[in-house]
Design a protein around this motif. Structure first.
Motif, PDB file in Angstrom:
ATOM      1  N   ASN A 145       0.852  -1.194   0.000  1.00  0.00           N
ATOM      2  CA  ASN A 145       0.000   0.000   0.000  1.00  0.00           C
ATOM      3  C   ASN A 145       0.885   1.241   0.000  1.00  0.00           C
ATOM      4  O   ASN A 145       1.511   1.578   1.001  1.00  0.00           O
ATOM      5  N   THR A 146       0.933   1.898  -1.121  1.00  0.00           N
ATOM      6  CA  THR A 146       1.867   3.023  -1.244  1.00  0.00           C
ATOM      7  C   THR A 146       1.262   4.347  -0.787  1.00  0.00           C
ATOM      8  O   THR A 146       1.943   5.364  -0.794  1.00  0.00           O
ATOM      9  N   PHE A 147      -0.014   4.311  -0.384  1.00  0.00           N
ATOM     10  CA  PHE A 147      -0.658   5.573   0.011  1.00  0.00           C
ATOM     11  C   PHE A 147      -0.030   6.125   1.295  1.00  0.00           C
ATOM     12  O   PHE A 147      -0.090   5.504   2.357  1.00  0.00           O
ATOM     13  N   GLU A 148       0.561   7.266   1.197  1.00  0.00           N
ATOM     14  CA  GLU A 148       1.207   7.932   2.342  1.00  0.00           C
ATOM     15  C   GLU A 148       2.105   6.972   3.121  1.00  0.00           C
ATOM     16  O   GLU A 148       2.166   7.007   4.353  1.00  0.00           O
ATOM     17  N   GLN A 149       2.785   6.118   2.391  1.00  0.00           N
ATOM     18  CA  GLN A 149       3.641   5.118   3.045  1.00  0.00           C
ATOM     19  C   GLN A 149       4.892   5.807   3.617  1.00  0.00           C
ATOM     20  O   GLN A 149       5.589   6.517   2.887  1.00  0.00           O
ATOM     21  N   PRO A 150       5.178   5.600   4.900  1.00  0.00           N
ATOM     22  CA  PRO A 150       6.353   6.270   5.474  1.00  0.00           C
ATOM     23  C   PRO A 150       7.653   5.806   4.804  1.00  0.00           C
ATOM     24  O   PRO A 150       7.795   4.629   4.478  1.00  0.00           O
ATOM     25  N   VAL A 151       8.540   6.743   4.606  1.00  0.00           N
ATOM     26  CA  VAL A 151       9.859   6.401   4.057  1.00  0.00           C
ATOM     27  C   VAL A 151      10.937   6.908   5.010  1.00  0.00           C
ATOM     28  O   VAL A 151      10.718   7.889   5.737  1.00  0.00           O
ATOM     29  N   ILE A 152      12.073   6.235   4.996  1.00  0.00           N
ATOM     30  CA  ILE A 152      13.144   6.620   5.921  1.00  0.00           C
ATOM     31  C   ILE A 152      13.827   7.881   5.393  1.00  0.00           C
ATOM     32  O   ILE A 152      14.236   7.938   4.230  1.00  0.00           O
ATOM     33  N   ALA A 153      13.914   8.878   6.264  1.00  0.00           N
ATOM     34  CA  ALA A 153      14.521  10.137   5.846  1.00  0.00           C
ATOM     35  C   ALA A 153      16.020   9.949   5.648  1.00  0.00           C
ATOM     36  O   ALA A 153      16.658   9.202   6.391  1.00  0.00           O
ATOM     37  N   GLU A 154      16.543  10.624   4.658  1.00  0.00           N
ATOM     38  CA  GLU A 154      17.977  10.530   4.422  1.00  0.00           C
ATOM     39  C   GLU A 154      18.752  11.392   5.408  1.00  0.00           C
ATOM     40  O   GLU A 154      19.928  11.154   5.663  1.00  0.00           O
TER      41      GLU A 154
END
Lengths: 408, 216
Positions: free
Chosen positions: B39-48
């Motif tokens: 589910n890619t909706f507003e999926q959290p990603v790790i900040a660089e």
């Protein structure tokens, strides 16, 4: 026995009903006036969702004495008990009194529905751009700390949630540890601030932020906004691996990091323990709809030649699962919500203002209230009771008039 | 009675200590939710980087002289948002960012540290609605209002508006105040459809009057 009778007499008395009504009027007045200073959310909590109130309103107009009063919750309960005893239990049971009894049952039911709303209602929202679907509802006012587990493709697979109630008590100088048997580390949270900004140490206002500096950032406490939804919390978190003596790595978390635009992925603070990737984020408290909402189309019409909205509505598909091929097509408009499975989906607003590409997202307010329709039922019961009462009185009056005319 | 007091004393002290500070017993995390990685909706990603996690305060960041960033106005200023207006997040060039109108088609924002002097800013705004520049004498004749306790020059101009970061408006009014003291310039600018801005000029004055330095 005399004591019990005295208690019964006290709780079913007209005097108590009068005092409670006067006090309810007073706290309604004070709570409404204090809303200017406290904001809607805090004012409701202080005056109406409380057992007792120490009203600071007099001090706001120059009288430095707080005013102690019973809170709305206590008064409503007293009113309920008084009405139940005085108008239902205490009253003589006879056919003539039936309409009155029905009316009071309706009123009592209204009190019960208000109480169920108080303890069971949840309000939140979902923002969707056309083509997007979601079942995740976000709270307007409360937050949670999430520990996310990521898979090898760096996609989140699991969220360990620390709820708002466990975070708000962690004030400056206190530290609270959180553990989980399924996690190879524990978390230590400290200095949870209800409204804070992560501020770079080179920022002009950095000197105002006390406490630690983590990777060049400090946590600046800013005054609480009256509108609770505009407060963004912040805190420090230290990750403590269970099976090693690795140095604790503090992380600064800010709710503003997740105050993202609709449809945009929030950026979380990443860390690794035992070769596995984890993430931390402070996000709005969330819960799930038992179905998914997909926004097919958002319609925004203006009155010709003006910027005034004529109509805005969302054409949605209600999907049983995210990947379901088909679902129920529904139009959600202002004052025309969709009710399904105990949830009510309202058309709330849309944004962003003046989008460059002309594409708006639609915001749905989602209400989860077990007693959603109870006030309607209560009103129907009261209407029946009052109608019977009026009819009874009318018949009595007509009979008396007839008798009088016969005598004459 | 005395015995009860001696029992209560340490218990009260312990409660007070627990309430005042120090760490308490660990809390077990019980709420665990399965997430759908597809589910890619507003999926959290790790900040660089932290800079990516705190974008608002790092906008411009290291590029700006002295390592300064767009300042968070709420830390140094107080203001009251007029009734019916809403506040939206600040941006690099908008320290206080407000919207009004049923579709938020009107905007009003305060900017600190603007480049240029009073004449430069007055004529920049006039140019944005297609008007000719004014002379210094004409600018001196413009009305003023009180901003941070000092007289700020009021500019109110109509025409087709094209401003930086805003959508063009065919029949717009730009109504703003410019305070230029020494080398520092503060502007409060309201822009939107002409009729809407005209309706909100009173609220603009209210907003300007409410602006103050914290603690003053």
């Amino acid at each position: 026995m005399d004591i019990l009778r005295s208690i019964y007499k006290f709780f079913s008395s007209f005097a108590l009903a009068t005092i409670v009504l006067v006090l309810l009027t007073l706290i309604t007045l004070l709570g409404t006036l204090d809303q200017v200073y406290l904001g809607l959310f805090v004012s409701i909590k202080t005056y109406f969702h409380s057992w007792f109130v120490l009203s600071e309103l007099p001090s706001r107009v120059g009288i430095p004495i707080p005013l102690p009063l019973p809170g709305g919750l206590l008064l409503m309960i007293l009113m309920f008990i008084n009405m139940a005893l005085g108008s239902v239990v205490h009253v003589r049971k006879r056919l003539r009194g039936l309409p009155n009894l029905v009316t009071h049952f309706g009123m009592l039911f209204l009190f019960i529905s208000a109480f169920v709303t108080f303890i069971g209602k949840r309000d939140g929202y979902i923002d969707l751009f056309p083509g997007q679907s979601s079942n995740m509802i976000s709270s307007y006012k409360t937050w949670q700390l999430e520990i996310l587990e990521f898979n090898e493709e760096e996609k989140p697979t699991k969220a360990h949630v620390i709820p708002w109630e466990q975070l708000v008590g962690i004030k400056d100088g206190r530290e609270q540890e959180f553990t989980s048997a399924s996690l190879p580390f524990s978390l230590s949270v400290d200095s949870f601030i209800r409204n804070a900004r992560a501020i770079h140490s080179t920022h002009a206002d950095a000197y105002r932020a006390g406490g630690r500096e983590v990777d060049g950032y400090k946590l600046l406490s800013v005054p609480r906004d009256k509108r609770e939804e505009r407060n963004y919390p912040g805190c420090f978190v230290a990750v403590k691996p269970k099976d090693s003596k690795e140095e604790e790595k503090p992380v600064l978390l800010s709710g503003l990091s997740s105050a993202y635009m609709a449809g945009v992925s929030p950026k979380v603070a990443g860390f690794q323990v035992g070769g596995k990737q984890y993430g931390l984020q402070l996000v709005k408290t969330s819960w799930q709809l038992p179905y998914h909402i997909k926004l097919d189309k958002f319609i925004f019409e203006k009155h010709p030649g003006t910027d005034k909205p004529k109509n805005y509505e969302s054409r949605i598909t209600r999907l049983e699962t995210r990947d379901a091929a088909e679902g129920k097509k529904v139009a959600v408009r202002m004052n025309e919500p969709m009710r399904h499975d105990g949830f009510v989906v309202f058309q709330e607003s849309f944004g962003p203002p003046n989008p460059e590409d002309g594409v708006y997202y639609s915001q749905f307010a989602i209400s989860d209230n077990p007693s959603d329709q109870w006030p309607t039922i209560a009103l129907v019961i009261m209407t029946i009771g009052l109608t019977l009462q009026f009819l009874w009185k009318l018949i009595e009056y007509l009979n008396k008039s007839q008798k009088r005319s016969r005598k004459a | 009675m005395v015995r009860v007091f001696f029992y209560l004393l340490p218990a009260t002290a312990a409660l007070l200590l627990a309430a005042c500070g120090g760490s308490s017993e660990p809390i077990e995390i019980t709420d665990v939710r399965e997430l759908d990685p597809e589910n890619t909706f507003e999926q959290p990603v790790i900040a660089e980087s932290d800079k990516q996690r705190f974008p608002r305060l790092t906008a411009g960041g290291e590029d700006m002289a002295g390592g300064g960033e767009s300042s968070d106005a709420s830390t140094t200023l107080d203001w009251v948002v007029p009734d019916g207006w809403t506040e939206v997040p600040a941006t690099r060039f908008r320290d206080i960012n407000l919207r009004f109108g049923e579709q938020s088609e009107g905007e009003c924002y305060m900017t600190r540290g603007m480049q240029g002097d009073l004449a430069g800013n007055v004529n920049r705004w006039r140019k944005q609605v297609g008007l000719e520049a004014l002379t210094a004498e004409e600018i001196a004749e413009l009305p003023t209002l009180s901003l941070f306790g000092r007289p700020a020059t009021v500019v109110s101009v109509d025409g087709p508006y094209t401003g930086m970061g805003s959508k063009p408006i065919s029949d717009a009014r730009l109504h703003g105040a410019i305070l230029s003291v020494g080398g520092a310039t503060v502007t409060v600018k309201m822009v939107g459809p002409k009729s809407l801005v005209a309706e909100n000029e009173g609220k603009f004055d209210e907003f300007c009057a409410s602006l103050s330095l914290k603690g003053q």
